[in-house]
Scaffold this active site. Structure first.
Site, PDB file in Angstrom:
ATOM      1  N   ARG A  60       0.840  -1.209   0.000  1.00 23.81           N
ATOM      2  CA  ARG A  60       0.000   0.000   0.000  1.00 23.81           C
ATOM      3  C   ARG A  60       0.873   1.257   0.000  1.00 23.81           C
ATOM      4  O   ARG A  60       0.589   2.239  -0.688  1.00 23.81           O
ATOM      5  CB  ARG A  60      -0.911  -0.032   1.226  1.00 23.81           C
ATOM      6  CG  ARG A  60      -1.906   1.108   1.277  1.00 23.81           C
ATOM      7  CD  ARG A  60      -3.008   0.821   2.290  1.00 23.81           C
ATOM      8  NE  ARG A  60      -3.864   1.984   2.443  1.00 23.81           N
ATOM      9  CZ  ARG A  60      -3.953   2.707   3.557  1.00 23.81           C
ATOM     10  NH1 ARG A  60      -3.240   2.377   4.628  1.00 23.81           N
ATOM     11  NH2 ARG A  60      -4.749   3.745   3.619  1.00 23.81           N
ATOM     12  N   HIS A  64       0.767   4.307  -2.720  1.00 21.59           N
ATOM     13  CA  HIS A  64       0.520   5.687  -2.298  1.00 21.59           C
ATOM     14  C   HIS A  64       1.696   6.593  -2.637  1.00 21.59           C
ATOM     15  O   HIS A  64       1.516   7.783  -2.841  1.00 21.59           O
ATOM     16  CB  HIS A  64       0.195   5.730  -0.801  1.00 21.59           C
ATOM     17  CG  HIS A  64      -1.192   5.267  -0.486  1.00 21.59           C
ATOM     18  ND1 HIS A  64      -1.976   5.870   0.484  1.00 21.59           N
ATOM     19  CD2 HIS A  64      -1.950   4.269  -1.011  1.00 21.59           C
ATOM     20  CE1 HIS A  64      -3.156   5.250   0.533  1.00 21.59           C
ATOM     21  NE2 HIS A  64      -3.155   4.269  -0.357  1.00 21.59           N
ATOM     22  N   GLY A  70       4.975  10.523  -8.645  1.00 20.72           N
ATOM     23  CA  GLY A  70       5.743   9.371  -9.116  1.00 20.72           C
ATOM     24  C   GLY A  70       6.392   8.619  -7.963  1.00 20.72           C
ATOM     25  O   GLY A  70       6.295   9.026  -6.798  1.00 20.72           O
ATOM     26  N   ASP A  72       8.915   8.263  -5.918  1.00 22.23           N
ATOM     27  CA  ASP A  72      10.097   9.041  -5.530  1.00 22.23           C
ATOM     28  C   ASP A  72      10.344   9.027  -4.027  1.00 22.23           C
ATOM     29  O   ASP A  72      11.111   9.842  -3.500  1.00 22.23           O
ATOM     30  CB  ASP A  72       9.949  10.496  -6.007  1.00 22.23           C
ATOM     31  CG  ASP A  72       8.804  11.225  -5.311  1.00 22.23           C
ATOM     32  OD1 ASP A  72       7.959  10.553  -4.664  1.00 22.23           O
ATOM     33  OD2 ASP A  72       8.743  12.474  -5.391  1.00 22.23           O
ATOM     34  N   SER A  74       8.572  10.080  -1.731  1.00 14.28           N
ATOM     35  CA  SER A  74       8.080  11.275  -1.025  1.00 14.28           C
ATOM     36  C   SER A  74       7.160  10.895   0.131  1.00 14.28           C
ATOM     37  O   SER A  74       7.022  11.639   1.100  1.00 14.28           O
ATOM     38  CB  SER A  74       7.372  12.231  -1.988  1.00 14.28           C
ATOM     39  OG  SER A  74       6.376  11.560  -2.729  1.00 14.28           O
ATOM     40  N   ASN A  92      -3.233   8.753   4.362  1.00 16.86           N
ATOM     41  CA  ASN A  92      -1.986   8.052   4.731  1.00 16.86           C
ATOM     42  C   ASN A  92      -1.779   7.876   6.228  1.00 16.86           C
ATOM     43  O   ASN A  92      -0.795   7.271   6.646  1.00 16.86           O
ATOM     44  CB  ASN A  92      -0.775   8.793   4.139  1.00 16.86           C
ATOM     45  CG  ASN A  92      -0.662   8.593   2.639  1.00 16.86           C
ATOM     46  OD1 ASN A  92      -1.255   7.673   2.090  1.00 16.86           O
ATOM     47  ND2 ASN A  92       0.085   9.452   1.978  1.00 16.86           N
ATOM     48  N   PRO A 159      -6.657   7.833  -5.313  1.00 16.99           N
ATOM     49  CA  PRO A 159      -8.006   7.313  -5.550  1.00 16.99           C
ATOM     50  C   PRO A 159      -8.643   6.873  -4.231  1.00 16.99           C
ATOM     51  O   PRO A 159      -8.017   6.165  -3.448  1.00 16.99           O
ATOM     52  CB  PRO A 159      -7.770   6.116  -6.478  1.00 16.99           C
ATOM     53  CG  PRO A 159      -6.312   5.804  -6.402  1.00 16.99           C
ATOM     54  CD  PRO A 159      -5.603   7.042  -5.968  1.00 16.99           C
ATOM     55  N   HIS A 189      -5.831  -5.421  -3.213  1.00 22.63           N
ATOM     56  CA  HIS A 189      -6.750  -5.436  -2.073  1.00 22.63           C
ATOM     57  C   HIS A 189      -6.963  -6.843  -1.516  1.00 22.63           C
ATOM     58  O   HIS A 189      -7.725  -7.024  -0.581  1.00 22.63           O
ATOM     59  CB  HIS A 189      -8.108  -4.830  -2.472  1.00 22.63           C
ATOM     60  CG  HIS A 189      -8.086  -3.335  -2.605  1.00 22.63           C
ATOM     61  ND1 HIS A 189      -9.125  -2.599  -3.137  1.00 22.63           N
ATOM     62  CD2 HIS A 189      -7.123  -2.434  -2.286  1.00 22.63           C
ATOM     63  CE1 HIS A 189      -8.810  -1.313  -3.136  1.00 22.63           C
ATOM     64  NE2 HIS A 189      -7.600  -1.184  -2.628  1.00 22.63           N
ATOM     65  N   ASP A 242     -10.015  -9.471   2.616  1.00 25.94           N
ATOM     66  CA  ASP A 242     -10.690 -10.723   2.247  1.00 25.94           C
ATOM     67  C   ASP A 242     -10.323 -11.777   3.292  1.00 25.94           C
ATOM     68  O   ASP A 242      -9.424 -11.547   4.113  1.00 25.94           O
ATOM     69  CB  ASP A 242     -10.393 -11.126   0.787  1.00 25.94           C
ATOM     70  CG  ASP A 242      -9.026 -11.769   0.541  1.00 25.94           C
ATOM     71  OD1 ASP A 242      -8.444 -12.368   1.460  1.00 25.94           O
ATOM     72  OD2 ASP A 242      -8.548 -11.674  -0.598  1.00 25.94           O
ATOM     73  N   ASP A 249      -3.681 -13.833  -3.475  1.00 26.21           N
ATOM     74  CA  ASP A 249      -4.406 -14.738  -4.371  1.00 26.21           C
ATOM     75  C   ASP A 249      -5.509 -13.961  -5.092  1.00 26.21           C
ATOM     76  O   ASP A 249      -5.584 -12.738  -5.003  1.00 26.21           O
ATOM     77  CB  ASP A 249      -4.974 -15.928  -3.583  1.00 26.21           C
ATOM     78  CG  ASP A 249      -5.864 -15.490  -2.418  1.00 26.21           C
ATOM     79  OD1 ASP A 249      -6.392 -14.350  -2.460  1.00 26.21           O
ATOM     80  OD2 ASP A 249      -6.039 -16.276  -1.465  1.00 26.21           O
TER      81      ASP A 249
END
Length: 317
Positions: A60, A64, A70, A72, A74, A92, A159, A189, A242, A249
């Site tokens: 994750r 992010h 990009g 980088d 950050s 975050n 998103p 996910h 899940d 998977d």
């Protein structure tokens, strides 16, 4: 005049070929830091042995990072003074396991100081996180630089779990990623845990007609409401992404088709013919998903944007 012409031609040649000079390469550190992959892999293995939530956190974190300026690193920078960094932006706040990158960086610096970027370490760690969860391995292109800017306000560009399909498509296409990439990368996910806040829109006051999102499987919705009541909710309450949340998977795609995915953005993948077909394909063939995921991870992690090799991943040089 002739000199000017030669100068102009040389500038043109440089401008045409400069992206190639900065291109990523899977053998980027073969001479300068040949054991970098082993060092990062060991750091991820060690952390995962102590905490099974580490792989999901690292994967994750890499997503992010790449979606803001990009890949980088950050996302690794600490807030300083009046500047609130990405890691303190609302989406975050729940990121964790930064210490794994710190530990890997420490080992890498001891072996080959000043050579490997934090952005490359994070990209390698994300791949190793998938491997540690029983997922596929792949050659990570390397040669990223670390960014010097990190702004919490820019995390609004990530998103959101409440996005519909057109919002998701726009977010991914702005970063050069296709609908195929969107569905394949959403398969990430399959790992991890979500707090109630990310899916409460589906189980309370969904719209004027329905309290609960009608696309949710009724017994699944009931269990989520029980876990995430409107009042007196336990701190850090939530649900695993899940049932096999530490195994990489294709269960995630099967759950979407059953009405048992957590996020609106997961369910949204069924609202457009192409993405729905991909969900069905990945639900029926784990290998098709794994192949697509690897392809899209390499593509996403090749969005570059940094300027330096940080000595400490949490602060600019």
């Amino acid at each position: 005049m002739a000199l000017n012409l030669v100068f102009l031609i040389s500038i043109l040649i440089l401008s045409v070929f400069s992206p190639v000079i900065n291109a990523l390469s899977s053998n980027y550190y073969d001479k300068s830091c040949p054991n970098v992959e082993l060092l990062v892999s060991n750091a991820v293995k060690k952390a995962t042995a102590n905490d099974k939530t580490v792989p999901a956190a690292l994967l994750r974190m890499h997503f992010h990072d790449c979606f803001i300026r990009g890949c980088d690193a950050s996302v690794l920078l600490n807030s300083k003074g009046n500047n609130k960094a990405e890691k303190d932006g609302p989406p975050n706040i729940s990121l964790h396991a930064f210490y794994v990158i710190d530990n890997a960086k420490k080992q890498v610096e001891a072996s080959c100081p000043g050579v490997v970027s934090c952005a490359d370490i994070l990209a390698l760690a994300a791949r190793d996180a998938v491997v540690q969860s029983g997922g596929p391995s792949w050659n990570v292109p390397k040669g990223r630089k670390d960014g010097r800017t990190s702004l919490a306000i820019e995390t609004r560009q990530l998103p959101a779990p409440t996005f519909n399909i057109s919002q998701l498509q726009q977010s991914f296409s702005q970063r050069g990623l296709s609908l195929n990439d969107l569905v394949a990368l959403s398969g990430g996910h399959t790992l991890g845990f979500s707090h109630c806040s990310s899916f409460q829109n589906r189980i309370h006051n969904f719209n004027a007609t329905h309290d609960v999102d009608p696309t949710l499987h009724s017994s699944f919705a009931a269990s989520l409401k029980n876990t995430c009541p409107i009042k007196n909710r336990p701190k850090n309450a939530g649900a695993t992404m899940d049932p096999s949340a530490t195994t990489f998977d294709n269960t995630y795609f099967k759950l979407i088709l059953q009405g048992k995915s957590l996020f609106s953005s997961d369910q949204a993948l069924l609202s457009f013919p192409k993405t729905k077909n991909l969900v069905t394909k990945f639900a029926s063939s784990q290998q098709a998903f794994l192949d697509a995921f690897v392809h899209s991870m390499v593509k996403m992690s090749s969005i570059t944007g940094g300027q330096e090799i940080r000595k400490d991943c949490r602060v600019v040089n």
